[in-house]
Every structure is written in structure tokens, then in C-alpha cells.
Design a protein around this motif. Structure first.
Motif, short mmCIF file in Angstrom:
data_model
loop_
_atom_site.label_atom_id
_atom_site.label_comp_id
_atom_site.label_asym_id
_atom_site.label_seq_id
_atom_site.Cartn_x
_atom_site.Cartn_y
_atom_site.Cartn_z
N ARG A 103 -2.84 -3.13 -6.10
CA ARG A 103 -3.56 -1.70 -5.52
C ARG A 103 -2.64 -0.76 -5.33
O ARG A 103 -1.37 -1.11 -5.34
CB ARG A 103 -4.15 -2.09 -4.09
CG ARG A 103 -5.44 -2.88 -3.88
CD ARG A 103 -6.40 -2.44 -4.51
NE ARG A 103 -7.53 -3.10 -4.13
CZ ARG A 103 -8.76 -3.13 -4.80
NH1 ARG A 103 -9.04 -2.31 -5.56
NH2 ARG A 103 -9.70 -4.04 -4.52
N LEU A 104 -2.89 0.39 -5.88
CA LEU A 104 -1.93 1.50 -5.72
C LEU A 104 -1.27 1.52 -4.21
O LEU A 104 -2.12 1.33 -3.11
CB LEU A 104 -2.30 2.81 -5.94
CG LEU A 104 -2.76 3.07 -7.59
CD1 LEU A 104 -3.12 4.56 -7.81
CD2 LEU A 104 -1.93 2.37 -8.58
N ARG A 105 0.12 1.55 -4.03
CA ARG A 105 0.28 1.68 -3.04
C ARG A 105 0.19 2.99 -2.06
O ARG A 105 0.46 4.16 -2.58
CB ARG A 105 2.05 1.65 -2.81
CG ARG A 105 2.37 0.13 -3.49
CD ARG A 105 3.93 -0.32 -3.59
NE ARG A 105 5.02 0.67 -2.86
CZ ARG A 105 6.20 0.87 -3.57
NH1 ARG A 105 6.35 -0.05 -4.65
NH2 ARG A 105 7.11 1.60 -2.95
N PRO A 106 -0.27 2.90 -0.74
CA PRO A 106 -0.57 4.03 -0.18
C PRO A 106 0.65 5.03 0.34
O PRO A 106 0.30 6.17 0.43
CB PRO A 106 -1.29 3.42 1.33
CG PRO A 106 -0.77 2.05 1.23
CD PRO A 106 -0.62 1.41 0.01
N ASP A 107 1.68 4.31 0.11
CA ASP A 107 3.00 5.35 0.29
C ASP A 107 3.56 5.97 -0.94
O ASP A 107 4.48 6.64 -0.74
CB ASP A 107 3.93 4.30 1.24
CG ASP A 107 4.53 3.34 0.27
OD1 ASP A 107 3.85 3.06 -0.88
OD2 ASP A 107 5.64 2.65 0.54
N SER A 108 2.87 5.68 -1.84
CA SER A 108 3.18 6.27 -3.16
C SER A 108 3.18 7.80 -3.38
O SER A 108 2.04 8.35 -2.74
CB SER A 108 2.67 5.62 -4.35
OG SER A 108 2.95 6.09 -5.49
N ASP A 109 4.04 8.32 -3.82
CA ASP A 109 3.87 10.05 -3.64
C ASP A 109 2.73 10.42 -4.95
O ASP A 109 2.16 11.23 -4.51
CB ASP A 109 5.16 10.38 -3.76
CG ASP A 109 5.95 10.07 -4.82
OD1 ASP A 109 5.46 9.02 -5.43
OD2 ASP A 109 7.10 10.41 -4.97
N THR A 110 3.08 9.74 -6.18
CA THR A 110 2.17 10.12 -7.07
C THR A 110 1.97 9.26 -8.07
O THR A 110 2.34 8.11 -8.11
CB THR A 110 2.72 11.25 -7.95
OG1 THR A 110 4.08 10.90 -8.36
CG2 THR A 110 2.87 12.55 -6.97
#
Length: 159
Positions: A103-110
Motif C-alpha cells: 500500500r502507498l505509505r500515508p506519510d508519503s508526500d507524492t
């Protein structure tokens, strides 16, 4: 999106089941990483980031639809370039391993999307995560749905 990722996948809120069914029937491989870094964080979670290339026309068309449906303000030329197949499309994301699917990390900026006409930075979206990494979980979902139909029609379950 406010719903947890596993609920979104189970309910197919991204509309990807038909996409994965078509990929499976055409024996198309999931997107592969051009580059990928995998590590374990201080909590023992597997995390990583990478750039994934969308090579086949089916993936490119579905990704263009996802860009139109899930985001606003993207240059139409970029979406057309993604869809047309005139050049490679690369998607850079940061992810974490939840067990059955990344899953994409929720803390990822973009999320960074690169195509022939340029690139765009987008906020993380669970549908991008499922498109890139959802092949196994959507296969499991398809088996579950077939089993439910078989039970409802008193058809013996497939082996």
C-alpha cells in the motif's frame, strides 16, 4: 479517501476487478520495478520505494482513466500521453507491505508520474496502490466472488 484501504479493495471502490480479470485472462504480468529500495523500519515493517513502468496498453489505459477519475487539474496532454502508448510511463511511489499487498505509505508526500510530455506530482491515492500492486489481492477477490456465485446457484465449487 476516508475508508481503510482493505475495505476499498474488498468493495472494489476503484473499479479494478474487471481490469485485473482482463490482465489475468491475457496472462499479462504486473508492473515491474525499474528501481526499488526495500528496507525494514524501526517497527519491523517492510517499507520501500520504487519506480514502476507501465508497459502494456491495458495498464496505460486504465491508469489514464484512474488519473481522470481520481485527480483534477492534471494537464490533459499528460493523460493523453499516458494513454497513447507513444512513450514509456513511469510511476514513482513510496509503499509499505501490509502482508497480502503493498500500500502507498500515508506519510508519503507524492506520487510522481513521468510520461513523454513531462511529469506531475500527485498526492497518494489508494487506487494507484491497487493498480500497481493489487494483482494477488484481486485474484483472491475474484475467487471469492466466483465461490459466492457458485453457492448462490447451487453449482458445485470449482477445484
Amino acid at each position: 479517501m476516508k475508508a481503510p484501504a482493505h475495505v476499498m479493495t474488498y468493495e472494489d471502490a476503484c473499479g479494478l476487478q474487471a481490469y485485473f480479470d482482463e490482465r489475468r485472462s491475457a496472462s499479462l504480468a504486473p508492473p515491474k520495478a525499474d528501481d526499488e529500495i526495500v528496507a525494514t523500519n524501526e517497527k519491523g515493517q517492510t517499507i520501500g520505494e520504487g519506480t514502476y513502468r507501465l508497459r502494456d496498453p491495458l495498464a496505460r489505459r486504465r491508469f489514464a482513466k484512474l488519473l481522470r477519475d481520481e485527480y483534477s487539474g492534471i494537464d490533459p496532454k499528460l493523460i493523453k500521453s499516458v494513454e497513447s502508448g507513444d512513450t514509456e510511463v513511469r510511476v514513482h511511489v513510496r509503499w509499505w507491505d501490509t502482508g497480502p499487498v503493498r500500500r502507498l505509505r500515508p506519510d508519503s508526500d507524492t506520487i510522481v508520474v513521468e510520461a513523454s510530455v513531462g511529469s506531475v506530482e500527485l498526492p497518494p491515492n489508494m487506487c494507484v496502490s491497487d493498480l500497481l500492486f493489487g494483482d494477488k489481492v484481486y485474484e483472491m477477490r475474484a475467487r471469492y466472488l466466483r465461490h459466492e456465485v457458485d453457492m448462490a446457484t447451487d453449482k458445485p465449487p470449482a477445484p
